[in-house]
Design a protein around this motif. Structure first.
Motif, PDB file in Angstrom:
ATOM      1  N   ILE A  25       0.859  -1.185   0.000  1.00 21.13           N
ATOM      2  CA  ILE A  25       0.000   0.000   0.000  1.00 21.13           C
ATOM      3  C   ILE A  25       0.893   1.232   0.000  1.00 21.13           C
ATOM      4  N   ASP A  26       0.575   2.172  -0.855  1.00 19.82           N
ATOM      5  CA  ASP A  26       1.386   3.370  -0.997  1.00 19.82           C
ATOM      6  C   ASP A  26       1.533   4.103   0.341  1.00 19.82           C
ATOM      7  N   GLN A  27       2.720   4.602   0.588  1.00 23.95           N
ATOM      8  CA  GLN A  27       3.005   5.306   1.841  1.00 23.95           C
ATOM      9  C   GLN A  27       2.095   6.509   2.024  1.00 23.95           C
ATOM     10  N   SER A  28       1.728   7.186   0.954  1.00 25.48           N
ATOM     11  CA  SER A  28       0.839   8.350   1.081  1.00 25.48           C
ATOM     12  C   SER A  28      -0.534   7.942   1.595  1.00 25.48           C
ATOM     13  N   VAL A  29      -1.000   6.760   1.221  1.00 29.90           N
ATOM     14  CA  VAL A  29      -2.286   6.255   1.710  1.00 29.90           C
ATOM     15  C   VAL A  29      -2.181   5.973   3.208  1.00 29.90           C
ATOM     16  N   ILE A  30      -1.094   5.340   3.617  1.00 28.69           N
ATOM     17  CA  ILE A  30      -0.873   5.051   5.038  1.00 28.69           C
ATOM     18  C   ILE A  30      -0.824   6.344   5.832  1.00 28.69           C
ATOM     19  N   SER A  31      -0.130   7.329   5.340  1.00 29.49           N
ATOM     20  CA  SER A  31      -0.037   8.620   6.010  1.00 29.49           C
ATOM     21  C   SER A  31      -1.419   9.252   6.171  1.00 29.49           C
TER      22      SER A  31
END
Length: 67
Positions: A25-31
């Motif tokens: 999962i893209d880091q921007s989504v996690i953020s």
């Protein structure tokens, strides 16, 4: 959801980049999830994070179980 995700991630001693790599999962989504900027995440995203973090299904959505 955000605080529970942060706690589960830190319990594994992972940063967001590591969780992104491990979960796909893209880091921007996690953020965005951790900071509350995503209010209604996709089911598949939540499921993948719970599986990757090895936490019970529903923990991220309904609150913290025993982490």
């Amino acid at each position: 959801m955000g605080m529970t995700l942060v706690q589960a991630r830190k319990r594994r001693q992972w940063d967001q980049k590591t969780l992104a790599r491990e979960s796909g999962i893209d880091q921007s989504v996690i953020s965005r999830l951790e900071t509350g900027h995503t209010k209604r995440p996709l089911y598949d995203t939540v499921k993948q994070l719970e599986d990757t973090l090895e936490i019970p299904r529903g923990t991220l959505v309904f609150g913290q179980a025993t982490l």
